[in-house]
Design an enzyme around this catalytic site. Structure first.
Site, PDB file in Angstrom:
ATOM      1  N   CYS A 117       0.864  -1.176   0.000  1.00 38.95           N
ATOM      2  CA  CYS A 117       0.000   0.000   0.000  1.00 38.95           C
ATOM      3  C   CYS A 117       0.901   1.227   0.000  1.00 38.95           C
ATOM      4  O   CYS A 117       2.133   1.104   0.007  1.00 38.95           O
ATOM      5  CB  CYS A 117      -0.928  -0.007   1.218  1.00 38.95           C
ATOM      6  N   CYS A 119      -0.209   4.194   2.006  1.00 42.62           N
ATOM      7  CA  CYS A 119      -0.627   5.131   3.055  1.00 42.62           C
ATOM      8  C   CYS A 119       0.504   5.450   4.033  1.00 42.62           C
ATOM      9  O   CYS A 119       0.590   6.573   4.537  1.00 42.62           O
ATOM     10  CB  CYS A 119      -1.859   4.619   3.785  1.00 42.62           C
ATOM     11  N   CYS A 127      -3.962   6.087   0.158  1.00 41.91           N
ATOM     12  CA  CYS A 127      -3.409   4.805  -0.279  1.00 41.91           C
ATOM     13  C   CYS A 127      -2.893   4.792  -1.712  1.00 41.91           C
ATOM     14  O   CYS A 127      -2.788   3.714  -2.317  1.00 41.91           O
ATOM     15  CB  CYS A 127      -4.458   3.708  -0.084  1.00 41.91           C
ATOM     16  N   LYS A 194     -12.353  -5.259   2.832  1.00 41.08           N
ATOM     17  CA  LYS A 194     -11.778  -4.333   3.811  1.00 41.08           C
ATOM     18  C   LYS A 194     -12.731  -3.156   3.994  1.00 41.08           C
ATOM     19  O   LYS A 194     -12.971  -2.380   3.070  1.00 41.08           O
ATOM     20  CB  LYS A 194     -10.411  -3.839   3.344  1.00 41.08           C
ATOM     21  N   ARG A 204      -3.256   3.522  12.907  1.00 37.32           N
ATOM     22  CA  ARG A 204      -2.741   4.751  12.297  1.00 37.32           C
ATOM     23  C   ARG A 204      -1.717   5.439  13.179  1.00 37.32           C
ATOM     24  O   ARG A 204      -0.918   6.229  12.704  1.00 37.32           O
ATOM     25  CB  ARG A 204      -3.913   5.658  11.941  1.00 37.32           C
ATOM     26  N   ARG A 216     -11.221   7.407   4.005  1.00 33.30           N
ATOM     27  CA  ARG A 216     -11.010   6.407   2.951  1.00 33.30           C
ATOM     28  C   ARG A 216     -12.312   5.754   2.501  1.00 33.30           C
ATOM     29  O   ARG A 216     -12.291   4.689   1.882  1.00 33.30           O
ATOM     30  CB  ARG A 216     -10.011   5.348   3.448  1.00 33.30           C
ATOM     31  N   GLU A 232     -17.058  -8.427  -3.622  1.00 34.14           N
ATOM     32  CA  GLU A 232     -15.652  -8.011  -3.655  1.00 34.14           C
ATOM     33  C   GLU A 232     -14.722  -9.225  -3.596  1.00 34.14           C
ATOM     34  O   GLU A 232     -13.758  -9.330  -4.357  1.00 34.14           O
ATOM     35  CB  GLU A 232     -15.352  -7.094  -2.472  1.00 34.14           C
ATOM     36  N   LYS A 247     -11.419  -7.820   6.848  1.00 30.93           N
ATOM     37  CA  LYS A 247     -10.815  -6.857   7.768  1.00 30.93           C
ATOM     38  C   LYS A 247     -11.789  -5.706   7.997  1.00 30.93           C
ATOM     39  O   LYS A 247     -12.224  -5.095   7.018  1.00 30.93           O
ATOM     40  CB  LYS A 247      -9.503  -6.336   7.184  1.00 30.93           C
ATOM     41  N   SER A 273      -6.247  -3.474  15.001  1.00 36.09           N
ATOM     42  CA  SER A 273      -5.688  -2.748  16.141  1.00 36.09           C
ATOM     43  C   SER A 273      -6.726  -2.339  17.172  1.00 36.09           C
ATOM     44  O   SER A 273      -6.485  -2.433  18.386  1.00 36.09           O
ATOM     45  CB  SER A 273      -4.950  -1.508  15.638  1.00 36.09           C
TER      46      SER A 273
END
Length: 325
Positions: A117, A119, A127, A194, A204, A216, A232, A247, A273
């Site tokens: 990615c 980001c 991204c 995602k 982050r 995003r 997807e 995710k 996270s």
């Protein structure tokens, strides 16, 4: 006559014999975050036990991971210099390329997955290359540099590529670039489902990837959409993905199950996270039995259909599984 389900629950050995879902240390992929410098091991305040580490410390961490029996890590890089297109990610001397060479040299059998990615590498935190007209990411321009990034990862020793930017067409683009460069056997783990989730907040902090403007949601998925999530994932499968991912994981167990029912590919759950931080906060407050809740969460991912689990809890879970032997 009624059914006596307790017949198979009364004895510990019997419960173990009929247990339907099981955790194994080989289920886990452990995230690591590499930064420039040496002697750096900086704990993230929002994620106790998670660190930004320089390469020398990353190598020590990999030794611990291998000793615990964990077979795989997923590697994220935080460069010292960021720009509008994430140039460090496109360099053979960049933070990820350098780390890959060192890790694979010392731990050739450790499966190193690379997060692909931009980001963490861009000064705007999005991204990919920006589309300033629509204030979002330019999908097709980002596909071009993503292909370059994938080949750099492959040439420097990545065992698997995991593109996380949610660009349409990313899997077919990367598959073509890898195949054309002689890496036709390198697998791709798609961040296929995602969501634009608030659970990413602490990540982050550690990845230093907060967008400088907006969010995003124009390229990550709406958390309300179940059918789109399946669509997807099946599209990424059709484009050549080898593993599919959901995710976050904890609030999306239904999606993990739906996708597992719709595909024969392995499914990976990313225990993100925010999910990790909540359990750590609960433990600190003394309101949960941390180890039991954590392992119950892990088995929930397996029961929902995940074959693999990316988790910041991986080392703790491996220790608990070792004690249980």
């Amino acid at each position: 006559m009624f059914k006596r389900f307790r017949r198979l629950r009364l004895a510990p050995a019997m419960r173990d014999m009929v247990r339907e879902s099981r955790l194994n240390v080989s289920d886990f992929i452990y995230p690591l975050f590499v930064v420039p410098g040496s002697g750096i091991k900086k704990e993230i305040s929002s994620m106790p036990g998670v660190f930004q580490m320089s390469l020398d410390e990353i190598l020590k961490e990999c030794a611990e991971v291998v000793n615990l029996g964990i077979k795989s890590i997923i590697l994220f890089g935080i460069p010292s210099v960021k720009d509008s297109i994430g140039s460090d990610a496109l360099s053979n001397d960049g933070i990820i390329a350098t780390a890959l060479r060192a890790i694979k040299d010392k731990f050739p059998h450790l499966v190193v997955v690379t997060d692909l990615c931009f980001c963490e590498y861009t000064d705007h935190g999005h991204c990919g290359i920006l589309d300033h007209v629509h204030e979002t990411v330019d999908n097709d321009a980002t596909l071009e540099i993503s292909a370059k990034q994938a080949v750099i990862h492959a040439k420097n020793g990545a065992d698997m590529i995991a593109p996380s930017g949610m660009m349409d067409g990313i899997i077919t683009t990367l598959r073509g670039a890898l195949d054309d460069s002689g890496f036709e056997n390198l697998p791709i783990m798609a961040y296929s489902t995602k969501f634009a989730s608030a659970y990413y907040g602490p990540f982050r902090d550690v990845a230093e990837s907060t967008p400088s403007f907006g969010d995003r949601r124009s390229y990550q998925m709406d958390p309300a959409n179940r059918l789109e999530a399946i669509n997807e994932s099946l599209e990424d499968e059709a484009q050549g993905a080898d593993i599919l991912m959901v995710k976050p994981a904890l609030a999306y167990l239904d999606v993990i199950r739906e996708i597992k029912n719709a595909t024969l590919l392995p499914v990976c759950a990313y225990n993100v996270s925010g999910e990790y931080a909540l359990l750590k906060a609960g433990a600190k407050a003394g309101i949960i039995d941390y180890e039991r809740v954590m392992m119950e969460t892990m088995i929930g991912f397996k029961r929902a259909g995940a074959s693999l689990i990316i988790s910041y809890h991986a080392k703790e879970a491996a220790e608990i599984l070792r004690r249980a032997l």
